[in-house]
Design a protein around this motif. Structure first.
Motif, mmCIF file in Angstrom:
data_model
loop_
_atom_site.group_PDB
_atom_site.id
_atom_site.type_symbol
_atom_site.label_atom_id
_atom_site.label_comp_id
_atom_site.label_asym_id
_atom_site.label_seq_id
_atom_site.Cartn_x
_atom_site.Cartn_y
_atom_site.Cartn_z
ATOM 1 N N ALA A 31 -9.421 -0.776 -8.808
ATOM 2 C CA ALA A 31 -9.830 -1.668 -7.720
ATOM 3 C C ALA A 31 -9.174 -1.115 -6.461
ATOM 4 N N HIS A 32 -9.960 -0.673 -5.524
ATOM 5 C CA HIS A 32 -9.427 0.101 -4.397
ATOM 6 C C HIS A 32 -9.638 -0.633 -3.077
ATOM 7 N N THR A 33 -10.762 -0.341 -2.369
ATOM 8 C CA THR A 33 -10.938 -0.992 -1.070
ATOM 9 C C THR A 33 -11.132 -2.507 -1.240
ATOM 10 N N THR A 42 -5.674 1.180 -12.135
ATOM 11 C CA THR A 42 -5.155 1.909 -10.982
ATOM 12 C C THR A 42 -5.754 1.377 -9.682
ATOM 13 N N HIS A 43 -5.068 1.729 -8.580
ATOM 14 C CA HIS A 43 -5.600 1.407 -7.251
ATOM 15 C C HIS A 43 -6.627 2.474 -6.843
ATOM 16 N N HIS A 44 -6.233 3.728 -6.900
ATOM 17 C CA HIS A 44 -7.161 4.800 -6.524
ATOM 18 C C HIS A 44 -8.074 5.138 -7.708
ATOM 19 N N PRO A 45 -9.395 5.147 -7.473
ATOM 20 C CA PRO A 45 -10.333 5.455 -8.555
ATOM 21 C C PRO A 45 -10.044 6.818 -9.192
ATOM 22 N N GLY A 62 -2.611 0.003 5.144
ATOM 23 C CA GLY A 62 -2.357 0.798 3.936
ATOM 24 C C GLY A 62 -3.166 2.083 3.918
ATOM 25 N N GLY A 63 -2.717 3.039 3.136
ATOM 26 C CA GLY A 63 -3.438 4.297 2.963
ATOM 27 C C GLY A 63 -3.406 5.134 4.220
ATOM 28 N N ALA A 64 -4.549 5.745 4.549
ATOM 29 C CA ALA A 64 -4.653 6.588 5.736
ATOM 30 C C ALA A 64 -5.396 5.800 6.798
ATOM 31 N N GLY A 66 3.977 7.235 4.770
ATOM 32 C CA GLY A 66 3.442 7.936 3.600
ATOM 33 C C GLY A 66 2.434 7.074 2.863
ATOM 34 N N HIS A 67 1.483 7.721 2.228
ATOM 35 C CA HIS A 67 0.447 6.995 1.483
ATOM 36 C C HIS A 67 1.056 6.292 0.264
ATOM 37 N N TYR A 68 2.203 6.855 -0.168
ATOM 38 C CA TYR A 68 2.773 6.384 -1.435
ATOM 39 C C TYR A 68 3.383 4.979 -1.349
ATOM 40 N N ILE A 69 3.559 4.459 -0.129
ATOM 41 C CA ILE A 69 4.073 3.076 -0.072
ATOM 42 C C ILE A 69 3.080 2.118 -0.738
ATOM 43 N N GLU A 70 1.841 2.596 -0.912
ATOM 44 C CA GLU A 70 0.858 1.772 -1.640
ATOM 45 C C GLU A 70 1.239 1.570 -3.110
ATOM 46 N N SER A 71 2.301 2.248 -3.559
ATOM 47 C CA SER A 71 2.739 2.019 -4.939
ATOM 48 C C SER A 71 3.268 0.591 -5.130
HETATM 49 ZN ZN LIG Z 1 -4.655 4.639 -0.878
#
Ligand SMILES: [Zn+2]
Length: 372
Positions: A101-103, A66-69, A289-291, A331-336
């Motif tokens: 793996a996130h930031t 996943t992207h978000h832990p 990306g994200g916020a 939206g945050h979801y574009i990170e999908s």
């Molecule tokens: Zn994010």
């Protein structure tokens, strides 16, 4: 076909988006499972949630990437009475590993920031909005007998050496002669004790980021046939490589045009935006990306007049308008985009290394927000 373990995938991800690029607060890495677990089925998702866990259970997934832990807040209890904790218990019961793996993906070259910029068709040669890490380079020069050159070169590249900009497997070679006299106690791969030996050798030079030094030295020591490989390690004064979040590019479009593009690219039901004149033509556009609202002034300083991000609050938008910046909250979801992009990247690794692996981009994950 090669059977692989969780650690094999982690090792490749580490080369793509090194963990040292992640922020200290960011709980990336393996949050569930063991690194020596065999992986036949890999699922890729933006988040671990009840839907993705159920999907993973149905498919018999071994590892979710996943992207978000998965665990962001510290745990004090682990019982089934809290829905989030219950998800964790489900993962453990189903023996599903989770790696994130996130930031580090946000900051990596051709990671999240570039994926989003690609999707919005911002041209290459983009500037980073918020640099987060600078990395110096080293050079390794190693002398290898002619017959072993290809093997050593391959080992160096597999360890991550020889990546220069958009080029991979970059090295320089020149032929010469190596001389040595093995002494008592030596076990030479070539030559005899007490006799001077002259061998046709090749001098290979490769450049790599300083962080990879141990990997690269270990790789050369393992692949080199000599008992005592001779190599020189240099610290380079070259300009450092900069990593960071968000991208800005020269791109002419109005806020209205970008809204249309984003809605169609990401198949959105809608989005929020704030603009005093949606028909105004922008010359530099920023995406984060994200916020990313906290970073809009850095984007403004670099010349952007349109800032595209997610999770923008009422007051964020007010501030941006005051500062003459239009904002699109896609939206945050574009990170999908993580799901499709990472699936492609891992599929490439699978082909290169003949991994016996089935890759499942999540089909059940969806945005938590709806528009009415
Ligand atoms: Zn994010």
């Amino acid at each position: 076909m090669t059977q692989i373990k969780v650690e094999d995938i982690i090792q490749r991800i580490e080369q793509f988006a090194p963990s040292y690029l992640a922020e200290d607060w960011d709980p990336i890495g393996l949050s569930f499972g063991t690194s020596d677990k065999v992986v036949n089925k890999l699922m890729i998702a933006l988040d671990v949630d009840a839907d993705t866990i159920q999907e993973a259970q149905e498919l018999g997934i071994d590892l979710i990437f996943t992207h978000h832990p998965a665990i962001f807040k510290s745990l004090k209890t682990l019982n089934t009475e809290n829905p989030r904790r219950n998800e964790y218990i489900n993962l453990i019961k189903s023996d599903i590993a989770v790696f994130s793996a996130h930031t580090n993906i946000d900051a990596a070259d051709y990671g999240m920031s570039d994926w989003l910029a690609d999707a919005m068709e911002l041209p290459k040669g983009r500037e980073i909005i918020s640099p987060s890490y600078q990395e110096g380079y080293k050079k390794l020069v190693v002398y290898v007998p002619e017959r072993d050159v290809e093997e050593v070169r391959r080992a160096l590249h597999n360890a991550g050496a020889g990546e220069v900009g958009d080029y991979q497997d970059v090295s320089y070679s020149i032929k010469g002669q190596g001389r040595f006299t093995p002494q008592k106690g030596a076990d030479p791969a070539v030559g005899k004790i007490g006799k001077e030996e002259i061998v046709n050798e090749v001098r290979i030079e490769v450049m790599f980021p300083s962080q990879l030094t141990t990997n690269v030295i270990t790789a050369v020591q393992t692949a080199h046939p000599y008992e005592e490989p001779v190599y020189d390690l240099y610290t380079l004064e070259n300009e450092k490589k900069v990593y960071g979040y968000g991208r800005i590019a020269d791109y002419e479009a109005t806020t209205e045009e970008m809204i249309g593009k984003i809605i169609s690219k990401f198949d959105l039901a809608g989005l929020k935006y704030a603009s005093k004149d949606p028909k105004k033509l922008h010359k530099k556009i920023a995406v984060f990306g994200g916020a990313g609202a906290d970073y809009y002034l850095e984007a403004k300083q670099k010349g952007a007049t349109l800032f595209i991000t997610g999770d923008v609050s009422y007051h964020n938008a007010q501030d941006m308008l005051r500062d003459g910046i239009d904002v699109i909250d896609a939206g945050h979801y574009i990170e999908s985009v993580f799901v499709s992009e990472m699936s492609q990247v891992i599929n490439k690794w699978k082909k290169e290394e003949s991994w016996d692996l089935d890759i499942f981009p999540t089909k059940k994950q969806k945005d938590v927000f709806k528009f009415s």
